[in-house]
Design an enzyme around this catalytic site. Structure first.
Site, mmCIF file in Angstrom:
data_model
loop_
_atom_site.group_PDB
_atom_site.id
_atom_site.type_symbol
_atom_site.label_atom_id
_atom_site.label_comp_id
_atom_site.label_asym_id
_atom_site.label_seq_id
_atom_site.Cartn_x
_atom_site.Cartn_y
_atom_site.Cartn_z
ATOM 1 N N GLY A 36 23.663 47.529 42.868
ATOM 2 C CA GLY A 36 23.019 47.922 41.581
ATOM 3 C C GLY A 36 23.978 48.645 40.942
ATOM 4 N N HIS A 37 24.762 49.625 41.542
ATOM 5 C CA HIS A 37 25.898 50.153 40.901
ATOM 6 C C HIS A 37 26.977 49.275 40.672
ATOM 7 C CE1 HIS A 37 24.049 53.670 43.467
ATOM 8 N NE2 HIS A 37 24.029 54.114 42.214
ATOM 9 N N GLY A 147 21.511 51.198 34.364
ATOM 10 C CA GLY A 147 20.466 50.169 35.001
ATOM 11 C C GLY A 147 19.222 50.323 34.495
ATOM 12 N N MET A 184 17.257 47.954 44.722
ATOM 13 C CA MET A 184 18.211 48.726 45.393
ATOM 14 C C MET A 184 18.028 50.276 45.082
ATOM 15 S SD MET A 184 21.422 46.472 45.984
ATOM 16 C CE MET A 184 21.538 44.936 47.057
HETATM 17 P P1 AMP Z 1 22.050 56.669 40.384
HETATM 18 O O1 AMP Z 1 23.428 56.864 41.444
HETATM 19 O O2 AMP Z 1 20.955 56.428 41.102
HETATM 20 O O3 AMP Z 1 22.000 57.988 39.428
HETATM 21 O O4 AMP Z 1 22.195 55.549 39.324
HETATM 22 C C1 AMP Z 1 23.412 55.279 38.642
HETATM 23 C C2 AMP Z 1 23.199 54.016 37.724
HETATM 24 O O5 AMP Z 1 23.013 52.912 38.359
HETATM 25 C C3 AMP Z 1 22.017 54.240 36.951
HETATM 26 O O6 AMP Z 1 22.214 53.694 35.761
HETATM 27 C C4 AMP Z 1 20.819 53.478 37.488
HETATM 28 O O7 AMP Z 1 19.972 52.718 36.618
HETATM 29 C C5 AMP Z 1 21.731 52.292 37.991
HETATM 30 N N1 AMP Z 1 21.150 51.513 39.129
HETATM 31 C C6 AMP Z 1 20.448 52.201 40.342
HETATM 32 N N2 AMP Z 1 19.746 51.423 40.887
HETATM 33 C C7 AMP Z 1 20.087 50.077 40.418
HETATM 34 C C8 AMP Z 1 19.639 48.841 40.568
HETATM 35 N N3 AMP Z 1 18.925 48.587 41.794
HETATM 36 N N4 AMP Z 1 20.008 47.641 39.577
HETATM 37 C C9 AMP Z 1 20.574 47.993 38.504
HETATM 38 N N5 AMP Z 1 20.987 49.281 38.408
HETATM 39 C C10 AMP Z 1 20.697 50.350 39.237
#
Ligand code: AMP
Length: 283
Positions: A36-37, A147, A184
């Site tokens: 996802g990241h 995301g 994810m």
């Molecule tokens: P986080 O590390 O959880 O703060 O997420 C960082 C970025 O990655 C944020 O913009 C989230 O929305 C994005 N993100 C996390 N999981 C996913 C996913 N499964 N699909 C797309 N983007 C994601």
């Protein structure tokens, strides 16, 4: 890949990119990276000259009872993944550099943070907005990639960027899922094998709601009942919320028409997972 570990160093590197006339794409993360990241990194890579990724587990967005201390971290693996994607700069600041003693300023977007996830996570979005505004000021991106998995966060950050006339475009990217449909998340690591198997019910229940909508069901209470009923069949799942809302205001929607946001949060043990779906236009 250049790794910057101080705010001052990152500011200087960003200034150099700007004065060389290079556009900056920015992907803020809390690390423990997954596809996802990396999809956000790829979106930036194809559109922008320089791609900056930050890894910062932001203490300001965790409540006192939340999982800040045990949030998963693996910098070495993350750095290797980012280098593999051709990331130009990794910003990995320390909390004491981001929030030095005496730090007193916080960003509040009114209204929206009180809905959906904000109800169980008071102060969460204030922490998110504060760190993202700081990161924007440090990295000076032309575009920032987020995301759609965190739909409420994306909406609130867009509002903040508009309200403060920020010179950054927020680009929202699709949810990346495991092959069985589970969105994810770094927190999926906390799921034991049984909970991991059960967690597929989040995306399945949304898919069933989408099928019901395709068959003509538009009543929110019927669709919410369907999703809740499906999730309730998993004994390990404890529902935080299931809502169908207007995608701009996050107010309960009178119908599940195109563009509505169906959002849910469900606990498995102490691990809280989220997922969502935008009702597609007919076609
Ligand atoms: P986080 O590390 O959880 O703060 O997420 C960082 C970025 O990655 C944020 O913009 C989230 O929305 C994005 N993100 C996390 N999981 C996913 C996913 N499964 N699909 C797309 N983007 C994601």
């Amino acid at each position: 890949m250049l790794t910057l570990t101080t705010v001052a160093g990152m500011k200087e590197a960003a200034r150099a990119e700007k004065s060389a006339g290079r556009t900056i794409g920015f992907v803020p993360t809390m690390g423990y990276l997954h596809e996802g990241h990396l999809s956000l990194v790829r979106a930036s890579k194809v559109a922008m000259d320089t791609t900056v990724v930050s890894i910062f587990v932001n203490p300001a967005q965790f409540g006192p009872q939340e999982d800040f201390a045990r949030y998963p971290r693996d910098l070495e693996r993350d750095a290797a993944l980012l280098a593999g994607e051709g990331t130009d700069m990794l910003f990995f600041p320390e909390a004491a550099d981001m929030y030095p003693p005496g730090f007193r300023s916080f960003v509040e977007v009114e209204g929206l943070p009180g809905k959906l996830c904000g109800r169980t996570r008071p102060g969460h979005f204030r922490g998110v907005c504060t760190v993202v505004l700081k990161l924007f000021e440090i990295v000076r991106p032309d575009k920032a990639y987020f995301g759609r998995k965190d739909a409420q966060q994306a909406l609130i950050l867009k509002k903040m960027a508009a309200d403060f006339n920020l010179d950054v475009d927020l680009v929202l990217c699709p949810i990346v899922r495991d092959p069985d449909g589970l969105a994810m998340s770094s927190r999926n690591k906390f799921l034991g094998p049984d909970d991991r198997r059960a967690a597929v019910v989040l995306s399945r229940s949304l898919a069933e709601a989408a099928a019901a909508i395709r068959d003509g069901e538009r009543r929110p209470e019927a669709l919410i009942g369907l999703i809740r009923g499906r999730i309730a069949r998993e004994p390990a799942a404890r529902i935080d919320y299931v809502e169908i809302v207007d995608a701009e205001t996050l107010e309960a929607a009178p119908d599940a028409g195109p563009g509505r946001l169906i959002a849910l949060a469900v606990y498995f043990g102490s691990t809280r997972l989220i997922d969502n779906l935008i009702v597609p236009a007919k076609g």
